[in-house]
Write a protein that holds these residues in place. Sequence first.
Motif, PDB file in Angstrom:
ATOM      1  N   GLU A  75      32.840  52.028  38.470  1.00 33.73           N
ATOM      2  CA  GLU A  75      33.671  51.165  39.272  1.00 33.73           C
ATOM      3  C   GLU A  75      33.820  50.246  39.199  1.00 33.73           C
ATOM      4  O   GLU A  75      34.409  48.899  39.282  1.00 33.73           O
ATOM      5  CB  GLU A  75      33.363  50.990  40.439  1.00 33.73           C
ATOM      6  CG  GLU A  75      32.680  52.723  41.093  1.00 33.73           C
ATOM      7  CD  GLU A  75      31.900  52.806  42.550  1.00 33.73           C
ATOM      8  OE1 GLU A  75      32.069  51.591  43.441  1.00 33.73           O
ATOM      9  OE2 GLU A  75      30.999  53.875  43.030  1.00 33.73           O
ATOM     10  N   GLY A  76      34.048  49.599  37.386  1.00 37.44           N
ATOM     11  CA  GLY A  76      34.667  47.994  37.212  1.00 37.44           C
ATOM     12  C   GLY A  76      33.146  47.935  36.249  1.00 37.44           C
ATOM     13  O   GLY A  76      33.609  46.447  35.136  1.00 37.44           O
ATOM     14  N   GLN A  77      32.168  47.843  36.789  1.00 38.35           N
ATOM     15  CA  GLN A  77      31.261  47.174  36.165  1.00 38.35           C
ATOM     16  C   GLN A  77      29.570  48.050  35.913  1.00 38.35           C
ATOM     17  O   GLN A  77      29.749  48.425  36.990  1.00 38.35           O
ATOM     18  CB  GLN A  77      30.849  45.693  36.856  1.00 38.35           C
ATOM     19  CG  GLN A  77      30.040  45.382  38.580  1.00 38.35           C
ATOM     20  CD  GLN A  77      30.528  44.176  39.053  1.00 38.35           C
ATOM     21  OE1 GLN A  77      31.149  43.503  38.905  1.00 38.35           O
ATOM     22  NE2 GLN A  77      30.451  44.152  40.341  1.00 38.35           N
ATOM     23  N   GLY A  78      28.890  47.422  35.300  1.00 37.13           N
ATOM     24  CA  GLY A  78      27.882  48.005  35.228  1.00 37.13           C
ATOM     25  C   GLY A  78      26.907  47.300  36.097  1.00 37.13           C
ATOM     26  O   GLY A  78      27.047  46.385  36.815  1.00 37.13           O
ATOM     27  N   MET A  79      25.103  47.959  36.101  1.00 36.15           N
ATOM     28  CA  MET A  79      24.681  47.796  36.663  1.00 36.15           C
ATOM     29  C   MET A  79      24.058  45.925  36.184  1.00 36.15           C
ATOM     30  O   MET A  79      24.108  44.715  37.044  1.00 36.15           O
ATOM     31  CB  MET A  79      23.218  47.806  36.942  1.00 36.15           C
ATOM     32  CG  MET A  79      21.747  47.941  37.961  1.00 36.15           C
ATOM     33  SD  MET A  79      20.588  48.585  37.635  1.00 36.15           S
ATOM     34  CE  MET A  79      21.343  50.530  38.133  1.00 36.15           C
ATOM     35  N   ILE A 139      18.529  53.921  29.464  1.00 36.28           N
ATOM     36  CA  ILE A 139      18.750  52.285  29.540  1.00 36.28           C
ATOM     37  C   ILE A 139      20.280  52.109  29.654  1.00 36.28           C
ATOM     38  O   ILE A 139      21.114  51.575  29.869  1.00 36.28           O
ATOM     39  CB  ILE A 139      18.052  51.440  27.616  1.00 36.28           C
ATOM     40  CG1 ILE A 139      17.942  50.011  28.013  1.00 36.28           C
ATOM     41  CG2 ILE A 139      18.901  51.954  26.356  1.00 36.28           C
ATOM     42  CD1 ILE A 139      17.631  49.612  27.489  1.00 36.28           C
ATOM     43  N   GLU A 140      21.009  53.568  28.790  1.00 36.72           N
ATOM     44  CA  GLU A 140      22.215  53.206  28.801  1.00 36.72           C
ATOM     45  C   GLU A 140      22.931  53.048  30.028  1.00 36.72           C
ATOM     46  O   GLU A 140      23.774  52.951  30.262  1.00 36.72           O
ATOM     47  CB  GLU A 140      22.988  55.000  28.024  1.00 36.72           C
ATOM     48  CG  GLU A 140      22.151  54.562  26.650  1.00 36.72           C
ATOM     49  CD  GLU A 140      23.053  56.172  26.020  1.00 36.72           C
ATOM     50  OE1 GLU A 140      23.167  57.076  26.829  1.00 36.72           O
ATOM     51  OE2 GLU A 140      22.630  56.049  24.648  1.00 36.72           O
ATOM     52  N   ASN A 141      22.618  54.094  30.988  1.00 40.92           N
ATOM     53  CA  ASN A 141      22.832  53.802  32.564  1.00 40.92           C
ATOM     54  C   ASN A 141      23.351  52.201  32.914  1.00 40.92           C
ATOM     55  O   ASN A 141      24.001  51.897  33.700  1.00 40.92           O
ATOM     56  CB  ASN A 141      22.090  54.492  33.431  1.00 40.92           C
ATOM     57  CG  ASN A 141      22.367  56.290  33.161  1.00 40.92           C
ATOM     58  OD1 ASN A 141      23.039  56.737  32.341  1.00 40.92           O
ATOM     59  ND2 ASN A 141      20.949  56.614  33.990  1.00 40.92           N
ATOM     60  N   LEU A 142      21.829  50.957  32.517  1.00 45.95           N
ATOM     61  CA  LEU A 142      22.321  50.200  32.704  1.00 45.95           C
ATOM     62  C   LEU A 142      23.665  49.035  32.329  1.00 45.95           C
ATOM     63  O   LEU A 142      23.981  48.022  32.652  1.00 45.95           O
ATOM     64  CB  LEU A 142      21.244  49.091  31.798  1.00 45.95           C
ATOM     65  CG  LEU A 142      19.835  49.120  32.436  1.00 45.95           C
ATOM     66  CD1 LEU A 142      18.876  48.569  31.821  1.00 45.95           C
ATOM     67  CD2 LEU A 142      19.630  49.169  34.218  1.00 45.95           C
ATOM     68  N   PHE A 143      24.143  49.655  30.889  1.00 41.50           N
ATOM     69  CA  PHE A 143      25.227  49.069  30.385  1.00 41.50           C
ATOM     70  C   PHE A 143      26.849  49.944  30.495  1.00 41.50           C
ATOM     71  O   PHE A 143      28.071  48.893  30.588  1.00 41.50           O
ATOM     72  CB  PHE A 143      25.067  48.985  29.153  1.00 41.50           C
ATOM     73  CG  PHE A 143      23.970  48.129  28.301  1.00 41.50           C
ATOM     74  CD1 PHE A 143      24.176  47.357  28.110  1.00 41.50           C
ATOM     75  CD2 PHE A 143      22.104  48.764  28.176  1.00 41.50           C
ATOM     76  CE1 PHE A 143      23.000  46.106  28.268  1.00 41.50           C
ATOM     77  CE2 PHE A 143      21.991  48.281  27.948  1.00 41.50           C
ATOM     78  CZ  PHE A 143      22.062  47.318  27.872  1.00 41.50           C
ATOM     79  N   GLU A 144      26.369  51.283  30.764  1.00 44.20           N
ATOM     80  CA  GLU A 144      27.244  51.968  31.362  1.00 44.20           C
ATOM     81  C   GLU A 144      28.529  51.010  32.619  1.00 44.20           C
ATOM     82  O   GLU A 144      27.781  51.086  33.425  1.00 44.20           O
ATOM     83  CB  GLU A 144      27.443  53.391  31.451  1.00 44.20           C
ATOM     84  CG  GLU A 144      27.025  54.369  30.573  1.00 44.20           C
ATOM     85  CD  GLU A 144      26.315  55.507  30.759  1.00 44.20           C
ATOM     86  OE1 GLU A 144      26.676  55.616  31.828  1.00 44.20           O
ATOM     87  OE2 GLU A 144      26.091  56.304  30.362  1.00 44.20           O
TER      88      GLU A 144
END
Length: 169
Positions: free
Chosen positions: A17-21, A9-14
């Motif tokens: 390129e300037g903005q997360g998913m 779930i951390e990948n969603l907030f990382e």
Amino acid sequence: MRDSRPQSIENLFEATEGQGMLQSIQHRAIALNKLNRAVQGVLPAQLHPWCRVANFRQGILVLETANASWMMRLRYEQSSLLSALRAQILPSLTAIDIRINPSLAVKGQESAQESSKQSEEKSAGRQLSEHSAEILRSVASRSPEKLKKIIERLASLAGESTSSTSRNK
């Protein structure tokens, strides 16, 4: 091909390129919501509860409507809608695709019922004043017999709420 493996779930907030998913999804939803408001501003009022923007991709605006009859009504408006949207906010708009989404029928029905309830509530509180009743009686005294009875019956309602009257008297 999409990567369908489980992800943290951390990948969603990382920020990549300037903005997360999630942030990019949020920006897309906000943009579609603004576009929906703009389209609602151009559409005739009776289409508002029955139509909404579903997507905008590659210069094609995708609209959803409740059923085939509203789809036909929207198709009549399609050319004027296309030119108005091109002039106002979407110069890159090339076409409008209209699709049927039956779930809009339920939402449209609910909003139509709400507006009819609001109009009933507004009219339910109306009352005829005694002064207005006296004026009606004076008009009735100078009217033909058939009209005189109707106006006198109306004047007799002074002080009563209009929701309690009946047309079957």
